[in-house]
Design a protein around this motif. Sequence first.
Motif, short mmCIF file in Angstrom:
data_model
loop_
_atom_site.label_atom_id
_atom_site.label_comp_id
_atom_site.label_asym_id
_atom_site.label_seq_id
_atom_site.Cartn_x
_atom_site.Cartn_y
_atom_site.Cartn_z
N THR A 356 0.49 -1.69 -0.19
CA THR A 356 -0.19 0.14 -0.10
C THR A 356 0.72 1.48 -0.09
OG1 THR A 356 -0.17 0.22 2.55
CG2 THR A 356 -1.81 -0.78 1.04
N TYR A 357 1.49 1.46 1.10
CA TYR A 357 2.47 2.56 0.66
C TYR A 357 3.39 2.72 -0.79
CZ TYR A 357 6.36 5.86 2.15
OH TYR A 357 7.27 7.43 2.57
N ARG A 566 -5.72 13.45 0.04
CA ARG A 566 -4.57 14.28 0.06
C ARG A 566 -3.78 13.04 -0.95
NH1 ARG A 566 -2.38 14.37 5.18
NH2 ARG A 566 -4.56 14.04 6.12
N VAL A 567 -4.13 12.07 -0.96
CA VAL A 567 -3.66 11.17 -2.57
C VAL A 567 -3.74 12.07 -3.92
CG1 VAL A 567 -3.73 8.99 -4.03
CG2 VAL A 567 -4.14 8.85 -1.67
N GLY A 568 -5.29 12.63 -3.73
CA GLY A 568 -5.10 13.01 -4.74
C GLY A 568 -4.62 14.59 -5.23
N ALA A 603 13.25 17.07 -4.37
CA ALA A 603 13.94 17.60 -3.28
C ALA A 603 12.18 17.23 -2.38
CB ALA A 603 14.96 17.79 -2.86
N LEU A 604 11.70 18.07 -2.12
CA LEU A 604 10.61 18.17 -1.81
C LEU A 604 9.84 17.60 -1.93
CD1 LEU A 604 9.83 21.52 0.56
CD2 LEU A 604 8.93 22.22 -1.77
N GLU A 605 9.19 17.53 -2.55
CA GLU A 605 7.37 16.84 -3.28
C GLU A 605 8.36 15.42 -2.88
OE1 GLU A 605 4.14 15.90 -6.46
OE2 GLU A 605 5.49 17.54 -6.74
N GLY A 606 9.10 14.57 -2.87
CA GLY A 606 9.43 13.53 -2.78
C GLY A 606 9.67 13.24 -0.79
N LEU A 607 9.76 14.49 -0.57
CA LEU A 607 10.48 14.27 1.08
C LEU A 607 8.22 14.84 1.69
CD1 LEU A 607 11.35 14.33 4.12
CD2 LEU A 607 11.40 17.04 4.03
N THR A 609 6.02 13.55 0.39
CA THR A 609 4.63 12.72 -0.66
C THR A 609 5.12 11.56 0.46
OG1 THR A 609 5.00 13.63 -2.84
CG2 THR A 609 4.56 10.61 -2.02
N GLY A 610 6.49 11.15 0.78
CA GLY A 610 6.94 9.99 1.71
C GLY A 610 6.44 10.17 3.18
N ILE A 611 6.56 11.07 3.93
CA ILE A 611 5.95 11.66 4.89
C ILE A 611 4.24 11.11 4.85
CG2 ILE A 611 5.44 13.76 6.55
CD1 ILE A 611 7.91 14.96 5.75
N GLN A 612 3.74 11.92 3.86
CA GLN A 612 2.19 11.64 3.97
C GLN A 612 1.98 10.67 4.05
OE1 GLN A 612 -0.08 13.96 4.83
NE2 GLN A 612 1.41 15.40 4.86
N ALA A 613 2.70 10.08 2.98
CA ALA A 613 2.13 8.28 2.64
C ALA A 613 2.14 7.33 3.54
CB ALA A 613 2.62 7.38 1.76
N LEU A 614 3.28 8.27 4.62
CA LEU A 614 3.75 7.41 6.00
C LEU A 614 2.13 7.41 7.02
CD1 LEU A 614 5.32 5.48 7.15
CD2 LEU A 614 6.90 7.56 8.01
N ARG A 615 2.14 8.46 6.91
CA ARG A 615 0.78 9.27 7.60
C ARG A 615 -0.83 8.41 8.06
NH1 ARG A 615 -3.60 11.36 9.27
NH2 ARG A 615 -3.74 13.33 10.64
N LEU A 616 -0.72 8.57 6.55
CA LEU A 616 -1.93 7.03 5.84
C LEU A 616 -1.65 5.64 6.94
CD1 LEU A 616 -2.56 8.73 2.27
CD2 LEU A 616 -3.47 9.42 4.28
N GLU A 617 -0.65 5.77 6.50
CA GLU A 617 0.01 3.96 7.11
C GLU A 617 -0.26 4.05 8.38
OE1 GLU A 617 0.05 1.40 5.09
OE2 GLU A 617 0.27 2.23 3.30
N TYR A 618 0.33 4.88 9.19
CA TYR A 618 0.09 4.66 10.20
C TYR A 618 -1.69 5.19 11.10
CZ TYR A 618 5.03 4.56 11.22
OH TYR A 618 6.53 3.68 11.64
N TYR A 619 -2.15 6.22 11.01
CA TYR A 619 -3.38 6.55 11.07
C TYR A 619 -4.60 6.65 11.00
CZ TYR A 619 0.67 9.54 14.30
OH TYR A 619 1.77 9.39 14.94
#
Length: 636
Positions: A356-357, A566-568, A603-607, A609-619
């Motif tokens: 999923t991530y 936030r994905v869309g 650099a900016l969006e990769g960071l 995106t990684g944080i937001q995808a992890l947030r969707l997994e965690y919370y």
Amino acid sequence: MSIERMNVVRISGKLEAFDRILEELCTIGVFMPENAQSFYSSGMGLMPFDDDSSAQTKLTELENLAKTAGITLQVKSLSQIQTDDSDGGEFFDELAQRLRSYADEKSSLEEQLELCKSAIDNYSHFKELDVDIGEINECKYVKARFGHLPISSYEKISKYSKNHQYISFFPCSFEKNDCWGVYFAPLENIAEVDGVFASLLFEQIIRSDVTGTIEDILDGLRANVSVVENNLRELEEKALQTCRDESEHLSLYYSKLSYDCAKQEVASNAYHNQEIAGWVPKKQAAALKKRLKETDKEADVQISEPDSTVKVSPPVKTRSFSKILRRLVEPYTFYVDLYGTPSYDDIDVTAFVAITYTLLFGIMFGDLGQGFVLSIVGALMWKKKRMGLGRILVPCGISSMIFGFIFGSVFGYEHLLDPVYKSIGLSGKPLEVFENVNLVLLIAIGIGVFLVACAIIMNIYGCIKRKCLGEALLSQNGLAGLMLYLCGANLASAFMGGFSPLPSPLCISVIAVCAVILIVKEPFIEAIDKHEFKKPESLLDFFLQNFFEFIEYVLSYMSNTVSFLRVGAFVLVHAGMMMVVFSLASDGANIIVVILGNALVIALEGLLTGIQALRLEYYEPLLYRRRTQIQAGKNK
């Protein structure tokens, strides 16, 4: 991955066969030792073996030596270790002694090098003096002192010179807070003048036995530095080559020490009369028992399921996927371990997170070119620095490339792939982002519904494994909650004219029944799971409390689902940012701006995106599973 079922292993027998049993347990590689006191009664009078940490100490020394020498120690097979007749300990001591002598010599050379560099730095302040220092030092009636003092002291010299005719200072250079220069005084007055300058914090640099010009002295010092540096390089290469030449012996000795440490770990948990206990995967228990009986026919090997008499929890061992899937799943243990490793009665969600991530990241960061760059960066991070995050970036970058092909974006160029689409029979890119904004957002919501439902189903399975049937059926994260959530999603989709496979009257009926269940669930869950139910002070308080908790459940379902918008949104943000870059670059005419813009977006969006995808997994999805897991632990 899933959790391996473990069996308890108890081994007892004669002390004479203890060493052979230890060797077999270390060789087979499936036995995990546990303190025997956790499996045997403390009243049996068992005595532990003496703790011997000599092998571990030598192993640590060897690992430090290998790290310093830059060599990789290889673990040899047991057959190679047994056929090696050399005295590894004596060999290592001799090698360590040789390396210590190298280290002492290196320390001496480094000290010389530091002195020479310090002298060069000090003498450089006087390089404008074109005089022979030796001739000045040989003067019979006048003495000179070369050195430095603080600028604050230099400013006070004029005050001292009014009362003493020999107090004067000739500056050569200024640096930061110091003034470098020289003062002169008659031989009969030099002691008095030295005392005055000492009070001004003057420090002499050039000794009275130095000869030659400053430039000659500096040339000599530079030559010394070059010689010492060459000697250091030769010494370091000599030490490294010594280690490389002996790498095979070091690896054999390393393997012996590792093997001895493993035996010592098992022995440290055992008791006299060969009382050994531990764990073995259920599927490999029979093979372990067979090999132990072959090693010692008189040994008593008992294998059983863990029960209430065992004072410790079974270790967690996960089953591995095939080699191909393992490459995708294993890197994500980095994320799952941050959240918390699964317990023995739980399920391992690493595969769920991995799939999923990777998909969420690829959707939000869909660009074929930028995804390729991200994969390369991740591979370099792992290969060069062994960073766990690098292994995750590789599949995420590949996912970004796949969705970038769907979105038709290559480093922000939206029509670069048009010939490719036409060659495979398409009129254009499969999805034009800004022309299908509503579709993108609806797909994001659909992804959220699917992932939340999957998480609740995993929680139901976990509750069944823990034998919490009441939680699995009646809780907000159980079957009742799942039916409420799916029927609510069906109603919302029907209201907006979307996909709704179930008729609305049926959904409303199911929601009503599930609502009642969730409001009154607590006593029924406690009864089914055989836990004590604390009676409320009044029925009104009970219904009010559970009604507001039910409202919280509904709001939680809604907020967690809407959070997937936030994905869309990130799909649109990515496309918008690249439009800005190309606008600044005059529609791609300025290639420098395009390159810098892509670097900034990666650099900016990769960071983000990684944080937001992890947030969707965690919370969002995983939170459902975690809540009930914590509650089950409290009840237990």
